[in-house]
Design a protein around this motif. Structure first.
Motif, PDB file in Angstrom:
ATOM      1  N   THR A   1       0.826  -1.209   0.000  1.00 38.24           N
ATOM      2  CA  THR A   1       0.000   0.000   0.000  1.00 38.24           C
ATOM      3  C   THR A   1       0.860   1.258   0.000  1.00 38.24           C
ATOM      4  O   THR A   1       0.536   2.230  -0.672  1.00 38.24           O
ATOM      5  CB  THR A   1      -0.943   0.006   1.223  1.00 38.24           C
ATOM      6  OG1 THR A   1      -1.788  -1.132   1.138  1.00 38.24           O
ATOM      7  CG2 THR A   1      -1.789   1.250   1.256  1.00 38.24           C
ATOM      8  N   ASN A   2       1.954   1.233   0.729  1.00 37.68           N
ATOM      9  CA  ASN A   2       2.818   2.418   0.806  1.00 37.68           C
ATOM     10  C   ASN A   2       3.369   2.828  -0.553  1.00 37.68           C
ATOM     11  O   ASN A   2       3.690   3.989  -0.761  1.00 37.68           O
ATOM     12  CB  ASN A   2       3.967   2.175   1.788  1.00 37.68           C
ATOM     13  CG  ASN A   2       3.488   2.118   3.220  1.00 37.68           C
ATOM     14  OD1 ASN A   2       2.448   2.669   3.568  1.00 37.68           O
ATOM     15  ND2 ASN A   2       4.231   1.426   4.058  1.00 37.68           N
ATOM     16  N   GLY A   3       3.462   1.899  -1.487  1.00 34.64           N
ATOM     17  CA  GLY A   3       4.016   2.229  -2.791  1.00 34.64           C
ATOM     18  C   GLY A   3       3.004   2.308  -3.917  1.00 34.64           C
ATOM     19  O   GLY A   3       3.393   2.443  -5.078  1.00 34.64           O
ATOM     20  N   ILE A   4       1.700   2.235  -3.607  1.00 38.42           N
ATOM     21  CA  ILE A   4       0.731   2.166  -4.705  1.00 38.42           C
ATOM     22  C   ILE A   4       0.348   3.509  -5.294  1.00 38.42           C
ATOM     23  O   ILE A   4      -0.013   3.575  -6.458  1.00 38.42           O
ATOM     24  CB  ILE A   4      -0.570   1.423  -4.312  1.00 38.42           C
ATOM     25  CG1 ILE A   4      -1.365   2.207  -3.279  1.00 38.42           C
ATOM     26  CG2 ILE A   4      -0.297   0.025  -3.895  1.00 38.42           C
ATOM     27  CD1 ILE A   4      -2.758   1.668  -3.070  1.00 38.42           C
ATOM     28  N   LEU A   5       0.386   4.561  -4.532  1.00 39.70           N
ATOM     29  CA  LEU A   5      -0.130   5.845  -4.996  1.00 39.70           C
ATOM     30  C   LEU A   5       0.379   6.254  -6.372  1.00 39.70           C
ATOM     31  O   LEU A   5      -0.414   6.524  -7.270  1.00 39.70           O
ATOM     32  CB  LEU A   5       0.156   6.934  -3.952  1.00 39.70           C
ATOM     33  CG  LEU A   5      -0.473   8.294  -4.210  1.00 39.70           C
ATOM     34  CD1 LEU A   5      -1.990   8.177  -4.287  1.00 39.70           C
ATOM     35  CD2 LEU A   5      -0.076   9.274  -3.130  1.00 39.70           C
ATOM     36  N   PRO A   6       1.668   6.272  -6.623  1.00 44.69           N
ATOM     37  CA  PRO A   6       2.136   6.703  -7.942  1.00 44.69           C
ATOM     38  C   PRO A   6       1.834   5.700  -9.052  1.00 44.69           C
ATOM     39  O   PRO A   6       1.844   6.061 -10.230  1.00 44.69           O
ATOM     40  CB  PRO A   6       3.644   6.873  -7.775  1.00 44.69           C
ATOM     41  CG  PRO A   6       4.016   6.256  -6.494  1.00 44.69           C
ATOM     42  CD  PRO A   6       2.773   6.038  -5.699  1.00 44.69           C
TER      43      PRO A   6
ATOM     44  N   VAL B   1      -7.385   7.358 -12.328  1.00 45.29           N
ATOM     45  CA  VAL B   1      -8.260   7.922 -11.310  1.00 45.29           C
ATOM     46  C   VAL B   1      -7.699   9.262 -10.833  1.00 45.29           C
ATOM     47  O   VAL B   1      -6.505   9.538 -10.988  1.00 45.29           O
ATOM     48  CB  VAL B   1      -8.449   6.975 -10.094  1.00 45.29           C
ATOM     49  CG1 VAL B   1      -9.185   5.714 -10.481  1.00 45.29           C
ATOM     50  CG2 VAL B   1      -7.134   6.642  -9.435  1.00 45.29           C
ATOM     51  N   GLU B   2      -8.575  10.060 -10.281  1.00 42.44           N
ATOM     52  CA  GLU B   2      -8.170  11.379  -9.769  1.00 42.44           C
ATOM     53  C   GLU B   2      -7.189  11.221  -8.600  1.00 42.44           C
ATOM     54  O   GLU B   2      -7.256  10.243  -7.862  1.00 42.44           O
ATOM     55  CB  GLU B   2      -9.407  12.148  -9.294  1.00 42.44           C
ATOM     56  CG  GLU B   2     -10.391  12.461 -10.406  1.00 42.44           C
ATOM     57  CD  GLU B   2      -9.809  13.431 -11.428  1.00 42.44           C
ATOM     58  OE1 GLU B   2      -9.087  14.369 -11.034  1.00 42.44           O
ATOM     59  OE2 GLU B   2     -10.063  13.224 -12.628  1.00 42.44           O
ATOM     60  N   PRO B   3      -6.312  12.218  -8.425  1.00 40.87           N
ATOM     61  CA  PRO B   3      -5.341  12.150  -7.323  1.00 40.87           C
ATOM     62  C   PRO B   3      -6.004  11.977  -5.947  1.00 40.87           C
ATOM     63  O   PRO B   3      -5.499  11.229  -5.115  1.00 40.87           O
ATOM     64  CB  PRO B   3      -4.603  13.487  -7.409  1.00 40.87           C
ATOM     65  CG  PRO B   3      -4.729  13.886  -8.838  1.00 40.87           C
ATOM     66  CD  PRO B   3      -6.064  13.378  -9.289  1.00 40.87           C
TER      67      PRO B   3
ATOM     68  N   LYS C   1      -6.883   8.385  -5.507  1.00 41.74           N
ATOM     69  CA  LYS C   1      -5.689   7.604  -5.169  1.00 41.74           C
ATOM     70  C   LYS C   1      -5.371   7.726  -3.681  1.00 41.74           C
ATOM     71  O   LYS C   1      -5.133   6.729  -3.006  1.00 41.74           O
ATOM     72  CB  LYS C   1      -4.478   8.100  -5.957  1.00 41.74           C
ATOM     73  CG  LYS C   1      -4.469   7.764  -7.411  1.00 41.74           C
ATOM     74  CD  LYS C   1      -3.170   8.292  -8.009  1.00 41.74           C
ATOM     75  CE  LYS C   1      -3.119   8.108  -9.492  1.00 41.74           C
ATOM     76  NZ  LYS C   1      -1.828   8.549 -10.042  1.00 41.74           N
ATOM     77  N   THR C   2      -5.391   8.953  -3.201  1.00 42.68           N
ATOM     78  CA  THR C   2      -5.077   9.198  -1.798  1.00 42.68           C
ATOM     79  C   THR C   2      -6.100   8.520  -0.897  1.00 42.68           C
ATOM     80  O   THR C   2      -5.749   7.914   0.115  1.00 42.68           O
ATOM     81  CB  THR C   2      -5.029  10.713  -1.514  1.00 42.68           C
ATOM     82  OG1 THR C   2      -4.042  11.300  -2.361  1.00 42.68           O
ATOM     83  CG2 THR C   2      -4.689  11.002  -0.066  1.00 42.68           C
ATOM     84  N   SER C   3      -7.361   8.599  -1.287  1.00 42.72           N
ATOM     85  CA  SER C   3      -8.425   7.969  -0.502  1.00 42.72           C
ATOM     86  C   SER C   3      -8.237   6.453  -0.427  1.00 42.72           C
ATOM     87  O   SER C   3      -8.376   5.854   0.637  1.00 42.72           O
ATOM     88  CB  SER C   3      -9.789   8.302  -1.110  1.00 42.72           C
ATOM     89  OG  SER C   3     -10.805   7.610  -0.432  1.00 42.72           O
ATOM     90  N   ILE C   4      -7.918   5.837  -1.559  1.00 49.47           N
ATOM     91  CA  ILE C   4      -7.704   4.393  -1.587  1.00 49.47           C
ATOM     92  C   ILE C   4      -6.504   4.020  -0.719  1.00 49.47           C
ATOM     93  O   ILE C   4      -6.558   3.083   0.084  1.00 49.47           O
ATOM     94  CB  ILE C   4      -7.518   3.884  -3.030  1.00 49.47           C
ATOM     95  CG1 ILE C   4      -8.835   4.027  -3.803  1.00 49.47           C
ATOM     96  CG2 ILE C   4      -7.028   2.446  -3.049  1.00 49.47           C
ATOM     97  CD1 ILE C   4      -8.694   3.825  -5.297  1.00 49.47           C
ATOM     98  N   GLN C   5      -5.427   4.757  -0.864  1.00 46.89           N
ATOM     99  CA  GLN C   5      -4.236   4.468  -0.081  1.00 46.89           C
ATOM    100  C   GLN C   5      -4.515   4.622   1.415  1.00 46.89           C
ATOM    101  O   GLN C   5      -4.131   3.764   2.216  1.00 46.89           O
ATOM    102  CB  GLN C   5      -3.077   5.368  -0.492  1.00 46.89           C
ATOM    103  CG  GLN C   5      -1.774   4.978   0.192  1.00 46.89           C
ATOM    104  CD  GLN C   5      -0.584   5.743  -0.351  1.00 46.89           C
ATOM    105  OE1 GLN C   5      -0.734   6.819  -0.916  1.00 46.89           O
ATOM    106  NE2 GLN C   5       0.592   5.180  -0.181  1.00 46.89           N
ATOM    107  N   ASP C   6      -5.217   5.698   1.778  1.00 43.52           N
ATOM    108  CA  ASP C   6      -5.545   5.915   3.192  1.00 43.52           C
ATOM    109  C   ASP C   6      -6.456   4.815   3.729  1.00 43.52           C
ATOM    110  O   ASP C   6      -6.275   4.335   4.846  1.00 43.52           O
ATOM    111  CB  ASP C   6      -6.202   7.286   3.391  1.00 43.52           C
ATOM    112  CG  ASP C   6      -5.238   8.446   3.166  1.00 43.52           C
ATOM    113  OD1 ASP C   6      -4.003   8.212   3.104  1.00 43.52           O
ATOM    114  OD2 ASP C   6      -5.727   9.586   3.036  1.00 43.52           O
ATOM    115  N   THR C   7      -7.432   4.417   2.907  1.00 44.92           N
ATOM    116  CA  THR C   7      -8.359   3.360   3.316  1.00 44.92           C
ATOM    117  C   THR C   7      -7.610   2.050   3.546  1.00 44.92           C
ATOM    118  O   THR C   7      -7.824   1.364   4.557  1.00 44.92           O
ATOM    119  CB  THR C   7      -9.461   3.165   2.258  1.00 44.92           C
ATOM    120  OG1 THR C   7     -10.216   4.371   2.146  1.00 44.92           O
ATOM    121  CG2 THR C   7     -10.384   2.016   2.608  1.00 44.92           C
TER     122      THR C   7
END
Length: 158
Positions: A63-68, A73-75, A78-84
């Protein structure tokens, strides 16, 4: 020149006997691998909880490396998914630690309650947004299977 391979009974793979802790599990082969060698219910539970904890840690790392790496999808999505996913796995690790403590205190009710908190929020978020990020999808599905095994083993207490 032809070479022939002859298999004899002694060279065939012998099936591993089904563990008594896996007889009612819906994923018996996985269960058998997880509790392999457990001589009692407590040991089978330790192995099950430890396996789930290892996968939860792995999801945290992925999860820590998925954002980039997530595209399309909108930024803020991405942040919401990573935080979730991070929050779900932080909670999962905490609940697994509590399950292990409850097991050590011989409190199966609390242990099962902690195991029953599957924390599928990460999988749900990926599905909701149609994210097909294979490394994360794969390990999240694996986590859910391992949690199912742990719950099944917990139900076999005698």
């Amino acid at each position: 020149m032809a070479t022939f391979l002859v298999l004899t009974k002694s060279s065939e793979a012998q099936p591993v006997p089904m563990s008594q802790y896996c007889r009612t599990c819906t994923i018996p082969n996985l269960c058998n691998r997880v509790v392999n060698g457990a001589t009692n219910w407590n040991e089978a539970m330790v192995k099950s909880i430890d396996a789930c904890t290892q996968i939860a840690y792995r999801i945290q790392n992925v999860t820590n490396g998925i954002l980039p790496q997530i595209t399309g999808v909108e930024p803020q999505t991405k942040t919401s998914i990573q935080d979730t996913c991070k929050e779900a796995m932080d909670s999962a690790v905490s609940d697994l630690e509590e399950a292990r403590k409850a097991l050590n205190k011989n409190d199966p009710g609390t242990m099962i309650s902690n195991l029953a908190s599957l924390h599928t929020d990460c999988a749900d978020a990926l599905d909701q947004f149609g994210i097909k990020f294979l490394p994360l999808n794969k390990v999240v599905r694996r986590y859910i299977k391992f949690m199912s095994v742990a719950l099944s083993v917990a139900q076999t207490q005698q």
